[in-house]
Design an enzyme around this catalytic site. Structure first.
Site, short mmCIF file in Angstrom:
data_model
loop_
_atom_site.label_atom_id
_atom_site.label_comp_id
_atom_site.label_asym_id
_atom_site.label_seq_id
_atom_site.Cartn_x
_atom_site.Cartn_y
_atom_site.Cartn_z
N THR A 163 5.22 -12.51 7.72
CA THR A 163 5.46 -12.09 6.49
C THR A 163 6.64 -12.88 5.83
O THR A 163 7.49 -13.43 6.63
CB THR A 163 5.91 -10.66 6.51
OG1 THR A 163 6.44 -10.31 5.29
CG2 THR A 163 6.70 -10.33 7.80
N ASP A 164 6.76 -13.07 4.58
CA ASP A 164 7.74 -13.68 3.95
C ASP A 164 9.06 -13.25 4.18
O ASP A 164 10.18 -13.52 4.09
CB ASP A 164 7.63 -13.96 2.65
CG ASP A 164 7.28 -12.86 1.60
OD1 ASP A 164 7.32 -11.73 2.37
OD2 ASP A 164 7.05 -12.94 0.55
N GLU A 165 8.94 -11.70 4.56
CA GLU A 165 10.13 -10.76 4.66
C GLU A 165 11.30 -11.31 5.72
O GLU A 165 12.34 -10.98 5.73
CB GLU A 165 9.89 -9.45 4.61
CG GLU A 165 8.93 -8.81 3.63
CD GLU A 165 8.96 -7.57 3.53
OE1 GLU A 165 9.49 -6.60 4.07
OE2 GLU A 165 7.60 -6.92 3.15
N TYR A 195 11.84 -3.59 10.06
CA TYR A 195 10.43 -3.99 10.09
C TYR A 195 10.53 -5.60 9.98
O TYR A 195 10.10 -6.44 10.91
CB TYR A 195 9.84 -3.47 8.78
CG TYR A 195 8.45 -4.43 8.40
CD1 TYR A 195 7.49 -4.44 9.41
CD2 TYR A 195 8.35 -5.30 7.30
CE1 TYR A 195 6.36 -5.09 8.96
CE2 TYR A 195 7.30 -6.21 7.00
CZ TYR A 195 6.30 -6.02 8.01
OH TYR A 195 5.21 -6.75 7.81
N LYS A 239 9.47 -8.22 13.09
CA LYS A 239 8.58 -9.56 12.77
C LYS A 239 9.11 -11.00 13.01
O LYS A 239 8.27 -11.68 13.54
CB LYS A 239 7.96 -9.52 11.29
CG LYS A 239 7.34 -8.17 10.80
CD LYS A 239 5.68 -8.42 11.58
CE LYS A 239 4.85 -9.30 11.22
NZ LYS A 239 3.52 -9.04 12.01
P1 NAD Z 1 -1.55 -1.90 8.26
O1 NAD Z 1 -0.42 -1.02 8.63
O2 NAD Z 1 -2.63 -1.29 7.12
O3 NAD Z 1 -2.66 -2.05 9.57
C1 NAD Z 1 -1.81 -2.20 10.85
C2 NAD Z 1 -2.75 -1.85 11.85
O4 NAD Z 1 -2.37 -2.00 13.06
C3 NAD Z 1 -3.59 -0.52 11.94
O5 NAD Z 1 -4.92 -0.37 11.72
C4 NAD Z 1 -2.97 0.08 13.06
O6 NAD Z 1 -3.63 1.22 13.63
C5 NAD Z 1 -2.72 -1.02 14.10
N1 NAD Z 1 -1.76 -0.97 15.18
C6 NAD Z 1 -0.51 -0.62 14.91
N2 NAD Z 1 0.01 -0.43 16.19
C7 NAD Z 1 -0.94 -0.90 17.10
C8 NAD Z 1 -0.81 -1.23 18.66
N3 NAD Z 1 0.28 -0.97 19.38
N4 NAD Z 1 -2.10 -1.65 19.15
C9 NAD Z 1 -3.02 -1.92 18.43
N5 NAD Z 1 -3.27 -1.90 16.88
C10 NAD Z 1 -2.01 -1.06 16.38
O7 NAD Z 1 -0.82 -3.21 7.98
P2 NAD Z 1 -1.34 -4.31 6.98
O8 NAD Z 1 -0.75 -4.41 5.82
O9 NAD Z 1 -2.93 -4.62 7.22
O10 NAD Z 1 -0.67 -5.73 8.03
C11 NAD Z 1 -1.26 -6.40 8.96
C12 NAD Z 1 -0.30 -7.51 9.54
O11 NAD Z 1 -0.26 -8.57 8.41
C13 NAD Z 1 1.00 -6.95 9.95
O12 NAD Z 1 1.29 -7.74 11.11
C14 NAD Z 1 1.80 -7.34 8.82
O13 NAD Z 1 3.48 -7.65 9.20
C15 NAD Z 1 1.32 -8.53 8.11
N6 NAD Z 1 1.51 -8.84 6.88
C16 NAD Z 1 1.27 -7.91 5.88
C17 NAD Z 1 1.60 -8.39 4.70
C18 NAD Z 1 1.22 -7.02 3.42
O14 NAD Z 1 1.49 -7.17 2.41
N7 NAD Z 1 0.75 -5.91 3.86
C19 NAD Z 1 2.21 -9.31 4.18
C20 NAD Z 1 2.37 -10.39 5.07
C21 NAD Z 1 2.06 -9.87 6.40
P1 TYD Z 2 6.23 -2.05 -0.40
O1 TYD Z 2 4.70 -2.08 -0.87
O2 TYD Z 2 6.56 -1.07 0.50
O3 TYD Z 2 6.32 -3.63 0.35
P2 TYD Z 2 7.44 -4.50 0.92
O4 TYD Z 2 8.81 -3.55 0.70
O5 TYD Z 2 7.21 -4.54 2.02
O6 TYD Z 2 7.61 -5.45 -0.28
O7 TYD Z 2 7.04 -2.22 -1.62
C1 TYD Z 2 6.98 -3.14 -2.63
C2 TYD Z 2 7.88 -3.15 -3.70
O8 TYD Z 2 7.89 -1.68 -4.37
C3 TYD Z 2 9.45 -3.08 -3.10
O9 TYD Z 2 10.31 -3.71 -3.74
C4 TYD Z 2 9.81 -1.43 -2.78
C5 TYD Z 2 9.15 -0.94 -4.08
N1 TYD Z 2 8.56 0.27 -4.01
C6 TYD Z 2 9.02 1.27 -4.82
O10 TYD Z 2 9.75 1.15 -5.85
N2 TYD Z 2 8.42 2.66 -4.66
C7 TYD Z 2 7.72 2.84 -3.77
O11 TYD Z 2 7.44 4.18 -3.54
C8 TYD Z 2 7.30 1.90 -2.76
C9 TYD Z 2 6.43 2.17 -1.54
C10 TYD Z 2 7.74 0.94 -3.01
#
Ligand code: NAD
Ligand code: TYD
Length: 336
Positions: free
Chosen positions: A125-127, A150, A154
């Site tokens: 992630t960019d975070e 988090y 990562k």
């Molecule tokens: P999500 O929370 O929707 O899904 C995570 C999945 O991992 C779930 O299905 C969960 O059951 C499974 N999981 C958790 N712990 C586990 C374990 N110990 N063993 C096996 N499975 C396990 O998350 P997401 O948003 O789909 O993100 C997926 C990946 O992409 C993550 O690694 C996250 O850091 C990365 N990512 C997400 C975003 C975003 O905006 N959502 C952006 C950049 C990177």
């Molecule tokens: P989120 O979807 O949790 O992603 P991330 O924190 O990983 O970027 O949040 C996106 C943005 O929205 C972040 O600046 C936090 C804000 N946010 C709210 O203002 N209210 C909320 O209830 C949530 C979940 C997020």
């Protein structure tokens, strides 16, 4: 080609499995997921009769299971997505983030190395870069300055993956993507949470002034980049992924209300998230140059189709909003 996707019952993973089956129909996709609160077998319902999709419920930190899957299915490549993924949960309880995101990734690496997996793609992630001021964008050379448990977990995983590449000569690629949106996203994240609350005429909890900026990409564009990273990426490299699409949170919430035909009176400014990163912005030039990839989905279209998906799939998010999620919601928002 046989690939292992971990976390394939989550938001990005379930969309990735579907994309791989569609774009690479001759590949077999093994899907390892623990089915935590965020994992949902219902998100894979359309793949139930697909002989080239093998779902296994289990933990990426279970070395015996992972090794046996890699062997049994002669896995060529791994996409490691399994993770605890929500910043607010990491603030309430960081332990599981270290267990899954750090130790789990290390187990995956050990097993992949032992079984001579040809490529290990780590989905990050960019975070990991921390927060930006009003200007500038993250490049792959930006320092790692994660600010939440988090993002710290990562960043630790990224460094382990790169170290395994360096030390053992493993073929690894790390991708760092900006905020994703699209279908099947758990309604604890900003966009689906606001859509679901608005559809139920509940308050939309905007943290602080709502002027925090995120750089949004459609999950389909992210997943096409992951496939390109597997096929075209250079070993040992990091690729930033993003779609040059920055928005303050409050503006997104306003736009969602407009699409849904609801009033702005639903917006409630609540106490800010501790340590809240102010702005993320990604420079994805390297990925565009080296992977032959570029994002295709315009935000206006992607947002409209995502809202439409949540309107049409109310049962999906109503079911996941029961049980454990209610307890989290109370803990996270009750005191704000
Ligand atoms: P999500 O929370 O929707 O899904 C995570 C999945 O991992 C779930 O299905 C969960 O059951 C499974 N999981 C958790 N712990 C586990 C374990 N110990 N063993 C096996 N499975 C396990 O998350 P997401 O948003 O789909 O993100 C997926 C990946 O992409 C993550 O690694 C996250 O850091 C990365 N990512 C997400 C975003 C975003 O905006 N959502 C952006 C950049 C990177
Ligand atoms: P989120 O979807 O949790 O992603 P991330 O924190 O990983 O970027 O949040 C996106 C943005 O929205 C972040 O600046 C936090 C804000 N946010 C709210 O203002 N209210 C909320 O209830 C949530 C979940 C997020």
């Amino acid at each position: 080609m046989n690939v292992l996707v971990t976390g394939g019952a989550g938001f990005i993973g379930s969309n990735l499995v579907r994309l791989l089956r569609r774009e690479r129909p001759h590949w077999t996709v093994v899907n390892l997921d623990k089915l935590t609160y965020a994992g949902n077998a219902e998100s894979l319902a359309d793949l139930r009769d697909d002989k080239r999709h093998v779902f296994v419920r289990g933990d990426i930190a279970d070395a015996e299971l992972v090794a046996s899957l890699l062997r049994e299915h002669a896995i060529d490549a791994v996409f490691n997505l399994a993770a605890e993924s929500h910043v607010d949960r990491s603030i309430l309880g960081p332990g599981i983030f270290v267990e899954t995101n750090v130790s789990g990734t290390q187990v995956m690496l050990d097993c992949a190395r032992a079984e001579k997996v040809k490529r290990f793609v780590q989905i990050s992630t960019d975070e990991v870069y921390g927060s930006l001021g009003a200007t500038g964008r993250f490049t792959e050379a930006s320092p790692l300055q994660p600010s939440s448990p988090y993002s710290a977990s990562k960043a630790a995983a990224d460094l382990l993956v790169l170290a395994y590449g360096h030390t053992y000569g493993m073929d690894v690629v790390v991708t760092r993507c900006s905020n994703n949106y699209g279908p099947y996203q758990f309604p604890e994240k900003l966009i689906p949470l606001m859509i679901a609350n608005a559809l139920e005429d509940k308050k939309l909890p905007v943290y602080g002034d709502g002027q925090q900026v995120r750089d949004w990409i459609h999950v389909e564009d992210h997943n096409r980049a992951l496939l390109a990273a597997l096929e075209e990426g250079r070993a040992g490299e990091v690729y930033n992924l993003g779609s040059d699409n920055e928005w303050p949170n409050l503006q997104i919430v306003g736009r969602l209300l407009e699409i849904l035909g609801k009033g702005r009176d639903l917006i409630a400014h609540v106490q800010d998230r501790p340590g809240h990163d102010r702005r993320y912005a990604i420079d994805a030039a390297k990925a565009q140059r080296e992977l032959g990839w570029s994002p295709r989905i315009a935000f206006a279209d992607g947002l409209a189709s995502t809202v439409d998906w949540y309107v049409k799939n109310r049962g999906w998010w109503e079911r996941v909003r029961t049980g454990e999620y209610r307890t989290f919601y109370e803990r996270n928002y009750g005191a704000r």
